[in-house]
Design a protein around this motif. Structure first.
Motif, PDB file in Angstrom:
ATOM      1  N   ARG A 142      -1.608   0.770 -10.538  1.00 47.22           N
ATOM      2  CA  ARG A 142      -0.229   0.369 -10.236  1.00 47.22           C
ATOM      3  C   ARG A 142       0.639   0.409 -11.497  1.00 47.22           C
ATOM      4  O   ARG A 142       1.781   0.892 -11.474  1.00 47.22           O
ATOM      5  CB  ARG A 142      -0.209  -1.034  -9.644  1.00 47.22           C
ATOM      6  CG  ARG A 142      -0.673  -1.129  -8.208  1.00 47.22           C
ATOM      7  CD  ARG A 142      -0.249  -2.468  -7.599  1.00 47.22           C
ATOM      8  NE  ARG A 142      -0.744  -2.590  -6.253  1.00 47.22           N
ATOM      9  CZ  ARG A 142      -1.882  -3.216  -5.916  1.00 47.22           C
ATOM     10  NH1 ARG A 142      -2.626  -3.765  -6.864  1.00 47.22           N
ATOM     11  NH2 ARG A 142      -2.264  -3.290  -4.665  1.00 47.22           N
ATOM     12  N   THR A 172      -7.447  -0.298  -9.129  1.00 54.45           N
ATOM     13  CA  THR A 172      -6.169  -0.308  -8.423  1.00 54.45           C
ATOM     14  C   THR A 172      -5.109  -1.044  -9.228  1.00 54.45           C
ATOM     15  O   THR A 172      -3.955  -0.608  -9.297  1.00 54.45           O
ATOM     16  CB  THR A 172      -6.335  -0.941  -7.036  1.00 54.45           C
ATOM     17  OG1 THR A 172      -7.240  -0.133  -6.264  1.00 54.45           O
ATOM     18  CG2 THR A 172      -5.014  -1.050  -6.306  1.00 54.45           C
ATOM     19  N   GLN A 200      -4.725   1.450  -0.730  1.00 53.08           N
ATOM     20  CA  GLN A 200      -4.697   1.036  -2.137  1.00 53.08           C
ATOM     21  C   GLN A 200      -5.742   1.762  -2.989  1.00 53.08           C
ATOM     22  O   GLN A 200      -6.002   1.363  -4.120  1.00 53.08           O
ATOM     23  CB  GLN A 200      -4.922  -0.476  -2.237  1.00 53.08           C
ATOM     24  CG  GLN A 200      -3.865  -1.304  -1.538  1.00 53.08           C
ATOM     25  CD  GLN A 200      -2.472  -1.070  -2.105  1.00 53.08           C
ATOM     26  OE1 GLN A 200      -2.272  -1.199  -3.302  1.00 53.08           O
ATOM     27  NE2 GLN A 200      -1.536  -0.726  -1.241  1.00 53.08           N
ATOM     28  N   GLY A 248       1.194   4.069 -12.447  1.00 53.96           N
ATOM     29  CA  GLY A 248       2.109   4.709 -11.505  1.00 53.96           C
ATOM     30  C   GLY A 248       3.551   4.273 -11.708  1.00 53.96           C
ATOM     31  O   GLY A 248       4.480   5.089 -11.634  1.00 53.96           O
ATOM     32  N   GLU A 249       3.745   2.985 -11.980  1.00 51.00           N
ATOM     33  CA  GLU A 249       5.102   2.479 -12.209  1.00 51.00           C
ATOM     34  C   GLU A 249       5.716   3.108 -13.456  1.00 51.00           C
ATOM     35  O   GLU A 249       6.879   3.529 -13.452  1.00 51.00           O
ATOM     36  CB  GLU A 249       5.078   0.959 -12.342  1.00 51.00           C
ATOM     37  CG  GLU A 249       4.814   0.235 -11.031  1.00 51.00           C
ATOM     38  CD  GLU A 249       4.601  -1.252 -11.227  1.00 51.00           C
ATOM     39  OE1 GLU A 249       4.697  -1.715 -12.397  1.00 51.00           O
ATOM     40  OE2 GLU A 249       4.334  -1.951 -10.233  1.00 51.00           O
TER      41      GLU A 249
END
Length: 519
Positions: free
Chosen positions: A240, A236, A462, A243-244
């Protein structure tokens, strides 16, 4: 320790595989046999410039590949399906050598890409075919939905199922007409490299499927910055970051992330079957499955019965290093990961949890072995209670009511997989529907959900964004082009017609279309 490497895994074979990886820096990474810690091969490490060149090559090949008729593209995968099955034993050898998993899990992993191929060979023609729809003016306008490949997809594969994820995710994108740049984990690059070799043997154009290697922080940003879409499977925290960056680049990303997956045993469950399922759910692949079970919730009336049988089953598991089907549980993927798993157990014990069985590393078996471990008294202030351990470790919990069990199962930031066991299937399914999870298996742990290639599989909360499998698993690798045709110029006031008259006729027409069901 002395262990005979599989005959197929020769030094020359390994050198041929890794020669595909571009590296102008001269840097290498020591890829080891997990069972022994011995170096297998020096894996080239790619630079950002190498990655940029890989994308240029893949993009050039993709432009031609996208022009192939779908039937011709699918012909490659029909041949690849047979090749993958014919070479399953060699694939399993490579998976075991690089990851340390037992033979059963290695063979099962080798079968995932052929299953994905088989599903989409049948499904792709209808999914990718242009779909003609009506336009705003009946009979005089049309609108056609056309699926176009995104371009070059960046696939970032994890170490726990390097062949299944590295190949299966890429194969779906290739069928849709894309090129691929794959970044496997350094520890487990051999089996996906072999998969690419088999795909090219089946007729995949050379250059279309590129592979780059290196540590994530070193090469990940360049890969994402050059991709048209990103498929990532992993933690996870890393998801993140990916994905950002994908969001800043305005490209899509599918992220299958971590889990803290619960198993609920109902009071009417067949305990022997539930125990058997839990053994696989907790200890299969040495607990290194995104969808594996880390929390088991048991009714007061069945707790001691389940616990006694589960402990006996865990203690009877054969654990060891072997390239045959003897051991029921293999090694963790690396000494570093073994230290992580051990730290979770030690933290739990220090904070009041009890080790029912296991709890220790097994250096006598190899550098990354850890015992099947069952804990009691795990709470959310412990690492093993709140975060993903990703090893052969599980906590047992007691509940009084089903509502309590559901609340406990949902009391997590994750939502990837869950399991419910009971003989009343209607009741079990009703309970499953209340669990906040992208996948829920009734009277199974994970295989029924994950092997159902026709249904999307992904996480909530998440545990990720997007899904693999199902129609969505193919269509996510495409962009929609809306091809609209106006056969006669009727959109607007006609010559000599004032706009008030045009508006009245337009509104009247819309009412008529609604009444007649045309629009």
């Amino acid at each position: 320790m002395t262990l005979q490497r599989p005959a197929a895994v020769t030094d020359a074979f390994l050198e041929t595989l890794v020669s595909r990886v571009p590296s102008t820096s001269g840097g290498t990474w020591k890829l080891t046999e997990v069972y022994t810690g011995e170096v297998l091969v020096e894996l080239p490490q790619s630079t950002p410039a190498d990655i940029e060149r890989a994308f240029v090559a893949a993009r050039a090949a993709q432009r031609e590949w996208a022009q192939w008729p779908l039937k011709r593209r699918l012909g490659v995968f029909k041949k690849a399906h047979a090749l993958f099955l014919d070479n399953a034993q060699t694939t399993a050898d490579l998976i075991q050598v690089e990851s340390g998993k037992n033979r059963r899990m290695a063979i099962e992993e080798s079968c995932d890409p052929p299953m994905v191929m088989s599903h989409y060979i049948k499904r792709a023609p209808s999914l990718l075919a242009p779909t003609k729809r009506g336009g705003p003016v009946p009979f005089l306008t049309t609108s056609t939905e056309i699926r176009q490949p995104k371009g070059v997809v960046g696939v970032i594969a994890p170490w726990n199922f390097p062949f299944a994820t590295g190949m299966s995710d890429a194969i779906t994108a290739l069928i849709a007409g894309n090129g691929i740049v794959l970044k496997p984990d350094n520890k487990t690059a051999l089996s996906p490299l072999f998969g690419i070799q088999m795909l090219e043997q089946a007729g995949l154009p050379k250059g279309l499927f590129q592979v780059v290697c290196g540590e994530g922080p070193d090469i990940g940003p360049t890969l994402i910055d050059n991709a048209n879409y990103v498929m990532f499977t992993g933690s996870t925290a890393t998801g993140r970051v990916i994905g950002e960056r994908a969001g800043r680049n305005l490209i899509g990303a599918c992220l299958e992330l971590g889990g803290k997956n619960p198993m609920i045993v109902l009071d009417d469950a067949n305990i022997d079957e539930a125990v058997q399922g839990a053994v696989f759910g907790v200890f299969g692949n040495t607990g290194q499955i995104c969808m594996h079970i880390e929390r088991i919730y048991l009714p007061e009336s069945r707790y001691e019965e389940f616990k006694a049988k589960f402990v006996r089953a865990a203690e009877s598991l054969t654990v060891g290093a072997s390239y045959d089907f003897g051991p029921e549980m293999g090694s963790l993927v690396s000494p570093d990961h073994k230290e992580r798993v051990q730290s979770h157990v030690e933290d739990a014990v220090a904070k009041g949890a009890t080790v029912v069985t296991g709890g220790k590393a097994r250096p006598d078996l190899g550098p990354a072995f850890f015992e099947p471990t069952i804990l009691e008294g795990v709470t959310k202030d412990m690492l093993a209670g709140a975060t993903e351990t990703f090893g052969p470790v599980v906590g047992l919990y007691c509940y009084r009511t089903v509502d309590e069990a559901i609340a406990l199962a949902n009391d997590t930031d994750y939502g990837l997989n869950a399991s419910v066991w009971g003989t009343d299937l209607d009741r079990a399914c009703a309970i499953a529907a209340r669990i906040q999870s992208g996948n829920v298996n009734v009277n199974d742990i994970l295989a029924t959900a994950f092997a159902s290639k026709g249904t999307p599989s992904g996480g909530v909360k998440q545990s990720g964004v997007g899904a693999r499998h199902g129609d969505q698993g193919l269509l996510k690798y495409t962009d929609i082009q809306n091809l609209a045709v106006l056969k006669k110029q009727v959109m607007g006031a006609q010559p000599g017609q004032d706009y008030d008259s045009y508006v009245k006729s337009m509104l009247s027409g819309l009412k008529m279309m609604r009444r007649t069901g045309i629009r």
